[in-house]
Design a protein around this motif. Structure first.
Motif, PDB file in Angstrom:
ATOM      1  N   ILE A  98      70.606 -34.327   8.536  1.00  0.00           N
ATOM      2  CA  ILE A  98      70.448 -34.493   7.091  1.00  0.00           C
ATOM      3  C   ILE A  98      69.597 -33.376   6.498  1.00  0.00           C
ATOM      4  CG2 ILE A  98      69.549 -35.995   5.264  1.00  0.00           C
ATOM      5  CD1 ILE A  98      70.176 -38.379   7.094  1.00  0.00           C
ATOM      6  N   GLY A  99      68.514 -33.026   7.183  1.00  0.00           N
ATOM      7  CA  GLY A  99      67.585 -32.035   6.655  1.00  0.00           C
ATOM      8  C   GLY A  99      68.185 -30.657   6.486  1.00  0.00           C
ATOM      9  N   ILE A 100      69.198 -30.329   7.281  1.00  0.00           N
ATOM     10  CA  ILE A 100      69.792 -28.992   7.227  1.00  0.00           C
ATOM     11  C   ILE A 100      70.416 -28.689   5.870  1.00  0.00           C
ATOM     12  CG2 ILE A 100      72.112 -29.611   8.054  1.00  0.00           C
ATOM     13  CD1 ILE A 100      71.926 -27.114   9.891  1.00  0.00           C
ATOM     14  N   PHE A 101      70.770 -29.719   5.115  1.00  0.00           N
ATOM     15  CA  PHE A 101      71.391 -29.523   3.803  1.00  0.00           C
ATOM     16  C   PHE A 101      70.359 -29.261   2.699  1.00  0.00           C
ATOM     17  CE2 PHE A 101      74.497 -32.094   6.149  1.00  0.00           C
ATOM     18  CZ  PHE A 101      75.627 -31.300   5.998  1.00  0.00           C
ATOM     19  N   PHE A 102      69.076 -29.387   3.029  1.00  0.00           N
ATOM     20  CA  PHE A 102      68.019 -29.220   2.026  1.00  0.00           C
ATOM     21  C   PHE A 102      67.128 -28.004   2.315  1.00  0.00           C
ATOM     22  CE2 PHE A 102      69.221 -33.660   2.004  1.00  0.00           C
ATOM     23  CZ  PHE A 102      69.263 -33.973   0.661  1.00  0.00           C
ATOM     24  N   ILE A 103      67.537 -27.160   3.247  1.00  0.00           N
ATOM     25  CA  ILE A 103      66.733 -25.991   3.617  1.00  0.00           C
ATOM     26  C   ILE A 103      66.672 -24.996   2.461  1.00  0.00           C
ATOM     27  CG2 ILE A 103      66.703 -23.926   5.074  1.00  0.00           C
ATOM     28  CD1 ILE A 103      67.685 -25.579   7.375  1.00  0.00           C
ATOM     29  N   ASN A 104      65.478 -24.470   2.222  1.00  0.00           N
ATOM     30  CA  ASN A 104      65.275 -23.401   1.250  1.00  0.00           C
ATOM     31  C   ASN A 104      65.211 -22.077   2.029  1.00  0.00           C
ATOM     32  OD1 ASN A 104      64.576 -21.666  -0.772  1.00  0.00           O
ATOM     33  ND2 ASN A 104      62.615 -22.635  -1.250  1.00  0.00           N
ATOM     34  N   PHE A 113      68.568 -28.298  26.485  1.00  0.00           N
ATOM     35  CA  PHE A 113      68.606 -29.277  25.390  1.00  0.00           C
ATOM     36  C   PHE A 113      67.339 -29.194  24.543  1.00  0.00           C
ATOM     37  CE2 PHE A 113      67.521 -33.415  23.640  1.00  0.00           C
ATOM     38  CZ  PHE A 113      68.695 -33.787  23.010  1.00  0.00           C
ATOM     39  N   CYS A 114      66.163 -29.230  25.207  1.00  0.00           N
ATOM     40  CA  CYS A 114      64.892 -29.246  24.473  1.00  0.00           C
ATOM     41  C   CYS A 114      64.661 -27.939  23.720  1.00  0.00           C
ATOM     42  CB  CYS A 114      63.737 -29.510  25.434  1.00  0.00           C
ATOM     43  SG  CYS A 114      63.692 -31.189  26.078  1.00  0.00           S
ATOM     44  N   SER A 115      65.049 -26.811  24.296  1.00  0.00           N
ATOM     45  CA  SER A 115      64.844 -25.515  23.640  1.00  0.00           C
ATOM     46  C   SER A 115      65.637 -25.431  22.336  1.00  0.00           C
ATOM     47  CB  SER A 115      65.246 -24.377  24.580  1.00  0.00           C
ATOM     48  OG  SER A 115      64.421 -24.350  25.718  1.00  0.00           O
ATOM     49  N   VAL A 116      66.900 -25.819  22.382  1.00  0.00           N
ATOM     50  CA  VAL A 116      67.739 -25.805  21.170  1.00  0.00           C
ATOM     51  C   VAL A 116      67.202 -26.805  20.147  1.00  0.00           C
ATOM     52  CG1 VAL A 116      70.049 -26.266  20.261  1.00  0.00           C
ATOM     53  CG2 VAL A 116      69.780 -25.046  22.425  1.00  0.00           C
ATOM     54  N   PHE A 117      66.816 -27.964  20.634  1.00  0.00           N
ATOM     55  CA  PHE A 117      66.287 -29.024  19.780  1.00  0.00           C
ATOM     56  C   PHE A 117      65.032 -28.560  19.047  1.00  0.00           C
ATOM     57  CE2 PHE A 117      64.937 -33.593  19.277  1.00  0.00           C
ATOM     58  CZ  PHE A 117      66.088 -34.011  18.636  1.00  0.00           C
ATOM     59  N   TYR A 118      64.101 -27.920  19.776  1.00  0.00           N
ATOM     60  CA  TYR A 118      62.849 -27.447  19.191  1.00  0.00           C
ATOM     61  C   TYR A 118      63.096 -26.349  18.158  1.00  0.00           C
ATOM     62  CZ  TYR A 118      59.954 -29.910  22.650  1.00  0.00           C
ATOM     63  OH  TYR A 118      59.312 -30.854  23.406  1.00  0.00           O
ATOM     64  N   LEU A 119      64.021 -25.458  18.466  1.00  0.00           N
ATOM     65  CA  LEU A 119      64.320 -24.369  17.539  1.00  0.00           C
ATOM     66  C   LEU A 119      64.847 -24.917  16.214  1.00  0.00           C
ATOM     67  CD1 LEU A 119      64.419 -21.301  17.152  1.00  0.00           C
ATOM     68  CD2 LEU A 119      66.757 -21.346  18.050  1.00  0.00           C
ATOM     69  N   LEU A 149      63.865 -26.283  10.471  1.00  0.00           N
ATOM     70  CA  LEU A 149      63.874 -27.293   9.407  1.00  0.00           C
ATOM     71  C   LEU A 149      62.488 -27.481   8.790  1.00  0.00           C
ATOM     72  CD1 LEU A 149      66.283 -29.988  10.849  1.00  0.00           C
ATOM     73  CD2 LEU A 149      66.564 -28.742   8.718  1.00  0.00           C
ATOM     74  N   CYS A 150      61.449 -27.493   9.627  1.00  0.00           N
ATOM     75  CA  CYS A 150      60.089 -27.655   9.098  1.00  0.00           C
ATOM     76  C   CYS A 150      59.739 -26.508   8.145  1.00  0.00           C
ATOM     77  CB  CYS A 150      59.080 -27.717  10.242  1.00  0.00           C
ATOM     78  SG  CYS A 150      59.079 -29.275  11.154  1.00  0.00           S
ATOM     79  N   ILE A 151      60.118 -25.279   8.516  1.00  0.00           N
ATOM     80  CA  ILE A 151      59.852 -24.123   7.653  1.00  0.00           C
ATOM     81  C   ILE A 151      60.698 -24.201   6.386  1.00  0.00           C
ATOM     82  CG2 ILE A 151      60.039 -21.608   7.464  1.00  0.00           C
ATOM     83  CD1 ILE A 151      59.498 -21.493  10.506  1.00  0.00           C
ATOM     84  N   GLY A 152      61.985 -24.517   6.548  1.00  0.00           N
ATOM     85  CA  GLY A 152      62.891 -24.542   5.409  1.00  0.00           C
ATOM     86  C   GLY A 152      62.621 -25.645   4.415  1.00  0.00           C
ATOM     87  N   LEU A 190      51.067 -33.699  10.205  1.00  0.00           N
ATOM     88  CA  LEU A 190      52.259 -34.336  10.767  1.00  0.00           C
ATOM     89  C   LEU A 190      53.481 -33.630  10.192  1.00  0.00           C
ATOM     90  CD1 LEU A 190      51.165 -38.082  10.431  1.00  0.00           C
ATOM     91  CD2 LEU A 190      51.337 -36.784  12.559  1.00  0.00           C
ATOM     92  N   PRO A 191      53.813 -32.436  10.699  1.00  0.00           N
ATOM     93  CA  PRO A 191      54.803 -31.573  10.050  1.00  0.00           C
ATOM     94  C   PRO A 191      56.192 -32.171   9.899  1.00  0.00           C
ATOM     95  CG  PRO A 191      54.211 -30.737  12.223  1.00  0.00           C
ATOM     96  CD  PRO A 191      53.235 -31.802  11.897  1.00  0.00           C
ATOM     97  N   ILE A 192      56.726 -32.819  10.922  1.00  0.00           N
ATOM     98  CA  ILE A 192      58.071 -33.375  10.815  1.00  0.00           C
ATOM     99  C   ILE A 192      58.102 -34.520   9.810  1.00  0.00           C
ATOM    100  CG2 ILE A 192      59.917 -34.563  12.070  1.00  0.00           C
ATOM    101  CD1 ILE A 192      59.158 -33.007  14.531  1.00  0.00           C
ATOM    102  N   ALA A 193      57.082 -35.361   9.837  1.00  0.00           N
ATOM    103  CA  ALA A 193      57.004 -36.454   8.867  1.00  0.00           C
ATOM    104  C   ALA A 193      56.865 -35.914   7.447  1.00  0.00           C
ATOM    105  CB  ALA A 193      55.824 -37.366   9.207  1.00  0.00           C
ATOM    106  N   ALA A 194      56.048 -34.862   7.278  1.00  0.00           N
ATOM    107  CA  ALA A 194      55.874 -34.263   5.951  1.00  0.00           C
ATOM    108  C   ALA A 194      57.172 -33.613   5.469  1.00  0.00           C
ATOM    109  CB  ALA A 194      54.751 -33.230   5.992  1.00  0.00           C
ATOM    110  N   ALA A 195      57.909 -32.975   6.380  1.00  0.00           N
ATOM    111  CA  ALA A 195      59.178 -32.350   6.011  1.00  0.00           C
ATOM    112  C   ALA A 195      60.182 -33.394   5.564  1.00  0.00           C
ATOM    113  CB  ALA A 195      59.729 -31.552   7.190  1.00  0.00           C
ATOM    114  N   THR A 196      60.226 -34.509   6.266  1.00  0.00           N
ATOM    115  CA  THR A 196      61.131 -35.600   5.881  1.00  0.00           C
ATOM    116  C   THR A 196      60.721 -36.198   4.539  1.00  0.00           C
ATOM    117  OG1 THR A 196      61.423 -36.100   8.229  1.00  0.00           O
ATOM    118  CG2 THR A 196      62.211 -37.735   6.660  1.00  0.00           C
ATOM    119  N   ALA A 197      59.424 -36.326   4.333  1.00  0.00           N
ATOM    120  CA  ALA A 197      58.924 -36.882   3.075  1.00  0.00           C
ATOM    121  C   ALA A 197      59.267 -35.987   1.894  1.00  0.00           C
ATOM    122  CB  ALA A 197      57.412 -37.079   3.162  1.00  0.00           C
TER     123      ALA A 197
END
Length: 430
Positions: free
Chosen positions: A168-174, A235-241, A246-249, A260-267
């Motif tokens: 879902i987050g990939i559609f909101f990247i800046n 798996f983990c390397s691709v997942f982390y990348l 997404l966190c940056i975008g 809490l970067p992932i939670a903040a990005a989702t928020a």
């Protein structure tokens, strides 16, 4: 029915155990620190760590295809470099498992404290640490079957929310947030920030090394373990990348100050409901890796007892087929450390110790090849990958503080004393 099918871990259970051993507090809590150090070049930090972790995972895959017993790096170092080096690496492996388990317990309670502040209160925090330690120690003692089922269920449960975050987050990247990539790389390389950021994030990639510690509890480990280690790291390397992108975008420069970067990005996309959703996913993830570590950590001390480095009571099996004393002493030390230190303190203790362990395993690959020992899996490209793993690990060691290096030297000295006054005497009796 043979023991291999009913009571041991098959490929997918090993794979899930590996996911649980790696994806935890590190990727949820540390991306903001990397971004604060080098900005968008934190993507490059993930890539460097992925290369190092994959090179190391390949080394573990080759060595684990030679041996089918508990111990991981301890077994490889003992065979390659002798009893003393093996003992030191074995003690470090046990130490790493214990401290990592303690760190994840505190990481879990720290995250839970974001919802229920009582868990941040020293009194209630200590009560929770003791309760979690006793529960997981008992779960471990009850045997492989119980731990295997719970481990698989939690792994699936924690991956689903993270997949949704990515999809879902990939559609909101800046995409404008990625424009200073090259200048940030240049700045990081010239100031040393890139190395420091790489060292910090490397904690998120650790855990694959602990898989081979419990090789005897796995079905056909010389075949399944190498495949699982490589699959888990890819798996983990691709997942982390994807998560870092997404966190940056989604957060941009705000990422540098987010705890809490992932939670903040989702928020930033879904508001408070998204924040709570990821917080619960974080709790499941850290809970999963905590369970995995509670299973793996006691196996390290069992391996030392298997080789007469410690009294046989550490590997004496009880009614459930598990080493009760090893589980008891490991759980007691873990709880004590979790009562003493917070997540950041405990996590920082594991990274440098792991690098020492990793270097020994990469060097073992070269030694075993020189001896022409039979490996069911062999790393391609000759010595290039093991040497790359050694060089990158030494580079990361160089990024650490003098205080941490001194701490490791003290650890070596304590191990030396144990070896001289007990292990060496026992080995002479053989």
């Amino acid at each position: 029915m043979t023991e291999t099918s009913a009571n041991k871990l098959g490929f997918w259970s090993i794979f899930f155990l590996g996911i649980n051993s790696i994806i935890g507090s590190g990727i949820f809590l540390l991306p903001s620190k990397a971004y604060a150090d080098v900005g968008v070049a934190s993507i490059v930090v993930i890539i460097i760590n992925a290369i190092l972790a994959l090179c190391l995972a390949l080394c573990f895959a080759e060595t684990s295809s030679i041996f089918d017993k508990n111990g991981s790096s301890f077994v490889y170092a003992k065979e390659a470099f002798g009893n003393f080096v093996g003992f030191e690496i074995g003690m470090f492996a046990w130490f790493i498992g214990i401290v990592s388990w303690a760190a994840e317990i505190q990481g879990f309670l720290t995250t839970l404290g974001g919802l229920y502040p009582s868990f941040l209160d020293p009194y209630y925090n200590k009560l929770a640490v003791i309760g979690i330690g006793i529960f997981l120690g008992l779960l471990n003692y009850l045997g492989i079957k119980f731990s295997k089922i719970l481990n698989n269920v939690i792994t699936v449960s924690k991956l689903v929310p993270l997949f949704l975050f990515i999809l879902i987050g990939i559609f909101f990247i800046n995409f404008s947030d990625f424009t200073p990539l090259i200048p940030k790389i240049s700045q990081g390389l010239s100031t040393g920030n890139l190395g420091v950021a790489t060292l910090v994030i490397f904690y998120a990639f650790t855990g694959f090394d602990l898989l081979a510690v419990a090789a005897e509890d796995m079905d056909n480990p010389t075949k399944n373990l190498p495949k699982a280690i490589i699959s888990v790291m890819i798996f983990c390397s691709v997942f982390y990348l994807l998560i870092m992108v997404l966190c940056i975008g989604l957060l941009g420069d705000k990422l540098a100050t987010s705890t809490l970067p992932i939670a903040a990005a989702t928020a930033s996309v879904f508001g408070k409901s998204g924040f709570l959703f990821i917080i619960f996913a974080t709790l499941i993830s850290i809970g999963g890796i905590t369970i995995a570590l509670s299973f793996i950590a006691p196996r390290s001390v069992q391996a030392l007892a298997d080789n007469n480095y410690l009294p046989s009571i550490f590997n004496k099996k009880g009614r459930f087929g598990t080493a009760g004393f090893a589980i008891l002493i490991t759980t007691a030390i873990t709880v004590s450390l979790a009562l003493y230190g917070n997540f950041i303190f405990l996590a920082s203790l594991t990274v440098i110790a792991r690098l020492i362990e990793f270097i020994s395993t990469a060097m073992s690959v070269l030694v075993f090849r020189k001896r022409k020992m039979k490996a069911l899996y062999k790393i391609p490209l000759g010595p290039i990958i093991p040497l790359t793993a050694i060089v990158l690990s030494i580079w990361l060691l160089y990024q650490s503080s003098l205080e941490k290096i001194i701490f490791i030297l003290i650890g070596f000295f304590i191990g030396y004393l144990f070896y001289i006054f007990y292990a060496k005497k026992q080995l002479k009796k053989e």
